[in-house]
Design a protein around this motif. Structure first.
Motif, mmCIF file in Angstrom:
data_model
loop_
_atom_site.group_PDB
_atom_site.id
_atom_site.type_symbol
_atom_site.label_atom_id
_atom_site.label_comp_id
_atom_site.label_asym_id
_atom_site.label_seq_id
_atom_site.Cartn_x
_atom_site.Cartn_y
_atom_site.Cartn_z
ATOM 1 N N MET A 21 0.832 -1.205 0.000
ATOM 2 C CA MET A 21 0.000 0.000 0.000
ATOM 3 C C MET A 21 0.868 1.258 0.000
ATOM 4 O O MET A 21 0.523 2.264 -0.639
ATOM 5 C CB MET A 21 -0.932 -0.005 1.208
ATOM 6 C CG MET A 21 -2.027 -1.058 1.138
ATOM 7 S SD MET A 21 -3.225 -0.763 -0.186
ATOM 8 C CE MET A 21 -4.124 0.635 0.510
ATOM 9 N N GLU A 22 1.991 1.197 0.681
ATOM 10 C CA GLU A 22 2.910 2.338 0.693
ATOM 11 C C GLU A 22 3.508 2.556 -0.689
ATOM 12 O O GLU A 22 3.684 3.703 -1.132
ATOM 13 C CB GLU A 22 4.011 2.103 1.723
ATOM 14 C CG GLU A 22 5.075 3.184 1.785
ATOM 15 C CD GLU A 22 4.537 4.563 2.155
ATOM 16 O OE1 GLU A 22 5.223 5.559 1.849
ATOM 17 O OE2 GLU A 22 3.438 4.653 2.743
ATOM 18 N N ARG A 25 0.836 4.304 -2.653
ATOM 19 C CA ARG A 25 0.741 5.710 -2.234
ATOM 20 C C ARG A 25 1.872 6.534 -2.853
ATOM 21 O O ARG A 25 1.635 7.621 -3.401
ATOM 22 C CB ARG A 25 0.810 5.805 -0.706
ATOM 23 C CG ARG A 25 0.668 7.243 -0.176
ATOM 24 C CD ARG A 25 1.267 7.420 1.203
ATOM 25 N NE ARG A 25 2.691 7.120 1.219
ATOM 26 C CZ ARG A 25 3.632 7.942 0.756
ATOM 27 N NH1 ARG A 25 3.297 9.116 0.225
ATOM 28 N NH2 ARG A 25 4.905 7.594 0.800
ATOM 29 N N ASP A 136 -8.440 3.902 0.706
ATOM 30 C CA ASP A 136 -7.766 3.430 1.916
ATOM 31 C C ASP A 136 -6.530 4.274 2.191
ATOM 32 O O ASP A 136 -6.305 4.759 3.313
ATOM 33 C CB ASP A 136 -7.398 1.951 1.735
ATOM 34 C CG ASP A 136 -7.002 1.271 3.039
ATOM 35 O OD1 ASP A 136 -6.804 1.967 4.046
ATOM 36 O OD2 ASP A 136 -6.882 0.033 3.050
ATOM 37 N N ASN A 137 -5.712 4.480 1.174
ATOM 38 C CA ASN A 137 -4.494 5.270 1.352
ATOM 39 C C ASN A 137 -4.787 6.725 1.692
ATOM 40 O O ASN A 137 -4.028 7.369 2.426
ATOM 41 C CB ASN A 137 -3.632 5.202 0.084
ATOM 42 C CG ASN A 137 -2.611 4.080 0.135
ATOM 43 O OD1 ASN A 137 -2.311 3.546 1.199
ATOM 44 N ND2 ASN A 137 -2.072 3.714 -1.013
#
Length: 318
Positions: A21-22, A25, A136-137
Motif C-alpha cells: 500500500m505504501e 501511495r 484506503d491510502n
C-alpha cells in the motif's frame, strides 16, 4: 532516478500489504503512474486480446492507416510543421458504460467482441478495486471515489484501442503527443515487445517498461481534483518507433457526464488544520471535457483555472 513503480497485487493479501500500500501511495503522489502484476486478469485472456487486436489491425486497419493523411505526409518527408497536429497512430473507440457500443463497431469478429466484453468486465472490476485501495491510502470511506464518479447515470467507461505502426521518420512526428488524461483512472494493456510510452518526471522523459501481462495504471485530472492535488496526473506521450507495431489498449474509468467534481471535504478539513488552502475548483465533468477537447495537448493548469471561472449556478451549494 528512482525505479519505475511495479506493484505485485498478490502481496496485498498477506503480511506485505502495508508495504505494498505504501508503494501505491508513493506511486500516486510522486509518479502518477504504476504497473500492476498479478492483477487477477488471466494470462490466457490477455493473450487472446492481444492476438485478436493485432489480427484485427492487420486485416482491417493497416492499409487504411497507410493511406491516412499523417502517413502520407511523413512518408513524403514533409516538414515537422505539417504534422505537428497529427499523431502516428491507428485507433478506434469502444464505449462500455453507461451504454455499450461494442455490437455497433464494424469489422469486429464475434470472437473479438466476446473477448473484449469479457476483458473490459474484468478491467471495470479492477478499476473499482483500485479506487478503493486509493480511498484506503487517502483515509476516505470505502466507495467514496466510485460514488464521486457516478453522477445520475453511473460512471463512464470506455476503451481506446490503438496501434502504432513502424514509422520511417520518427523525428518528424510523435506516436501520440504529450498530454494528461482528463478523467479518473486509466488502465492500459500495452505491447510487451515494442516500447514507446513515456512519462514526464522531474523534467525528464522516463520510459514506462513494457512488462508482459502487466496492466499500467495512471492518474487522471479528476483524481487530482478530488485529492486536491495530493495525487497528480502527469504528462505522457508515445514515441514513434522505426521497428515493430506497438499495441495499446487504454481503458478509461471516468466520472459520469453530469458528475460534480470537487476536492473531498474530508481531505480539505485535514489541510485546513495544517493551514493549507483549497486549490482546485468545483465543476461539472462534462464542462471540463468540452474545454479539454480543444486543449488536450496543452498544460492542465489553465484548464483548472478556467473551471474556477465557470458559473456553477444551482450546483454552487450542492
Amino acid at each position: 532516478m528512482a525505479t519505475f513503480p511495479v506493484i505485485n497485487m498478490e502481496k496485498l493479501q498477506g503480511e506485505e500489504r502495508g508495504a505494498t500500500m505504501e508503494l501505491i501511495r508513493d506511486a500516486c503522489e510522486n509518479w502518477g503512474f504504476f504497473e500492476l502484476l498479478n492483477h487477477g486478469i488471466s494470462t490466457e485472456l490477455l493473450d487472446a486480446v492481444e492476438r485478436l487486436t493485432k489480427g484485427h489491425y492487420k486485416k482491417c486497419l493497416e492499409e487504411r492507416f497507410k493511406e491516412s493523411a499523417v502517413a502520407s505526409k511523413v512518408l513524403k518527408g514533409e516538414a515537422e510543421t505539417n504534422v505537428k497536429d497529427m499523431d502516428w497512430e491507428s485507433t478506434f473507440f469502444l464505449r462500455h458504460l453507461p451504454v455499450s457500443n461494442l455490437a455497433d463497431i464494424p469489422d469486429l469478429t464475434d470472437e473479438y467482441r466476446a473477448t473484449m466484453k469479457e476483458f473490459v468486465a474484468k478491467l471495470e472490476k479492477l478499476a473499482e478495486e483500485l479506487l478503493d485501495l486509493l480511498c484506503d491510502n487517502l483515509g476516505l470511506e470505502k466507495g467514496y471515489l466510485k460514488k464521486a464518479f457516478c453522477g445520475t447515470k453511473g460512471p463512464t467507461f470506455g476503451t481506446k484501442v490503438s496501434n502504432y505502426p513502424p514509422c520511417p521518420r520518427p523525428e518528424l512526428v510523435k506516436g501520440l503527443r504529450a498530454h494528461t488524461d482528463a478523467g479518473g483512472i486509466v488502465l492500459l494493456f500495452q505491447d510487451d515487445k515494442v516500447s514507446g510510452l513515456q512519462l514526464l518526471k522531474d523534467e525528464e522523459w522516463v520510459d514506462v517498461p513494457p512488462l508482459r501481462h502487466s496492466i499500467v495504471v495512471n492518474i487522471g485530472d479528476q483524481l487530482e481534483v478530488i485529492t486536491n492535488g495530493k495525487y497528480k496526473s502527469v504528462m505522457h506521450r508515445v514515441v514513434a518507433q522505426t521497428d515493430g507495431n506497438r499495441m495499446s489498449i487504454a481503458s478509461f474509468y471516468n466520472p459520469g457526464s453530469d458528475a460534480i467534481m470537487y476536492p473531498a471535504p474530508e481531505l480539505l478539513e485535514r489541510e485546513a488544520a495544517l493551514e493549507e488552502s483549497q486549490v482546485y475548483p468545483k465543476f461539472v465533468f462534462e464542462d471540463y471535457m468540452k474545454l479539454y477537447a480543444g486543449q488536450k495537448f496543452q498544460a492542465k493548469e489553465p484548464r483548472f483555472e478556467a473551471m474556477k471561472a465557470v458559473n456553477l449556478g444551482a450546483i454552487a451549494t450542492a
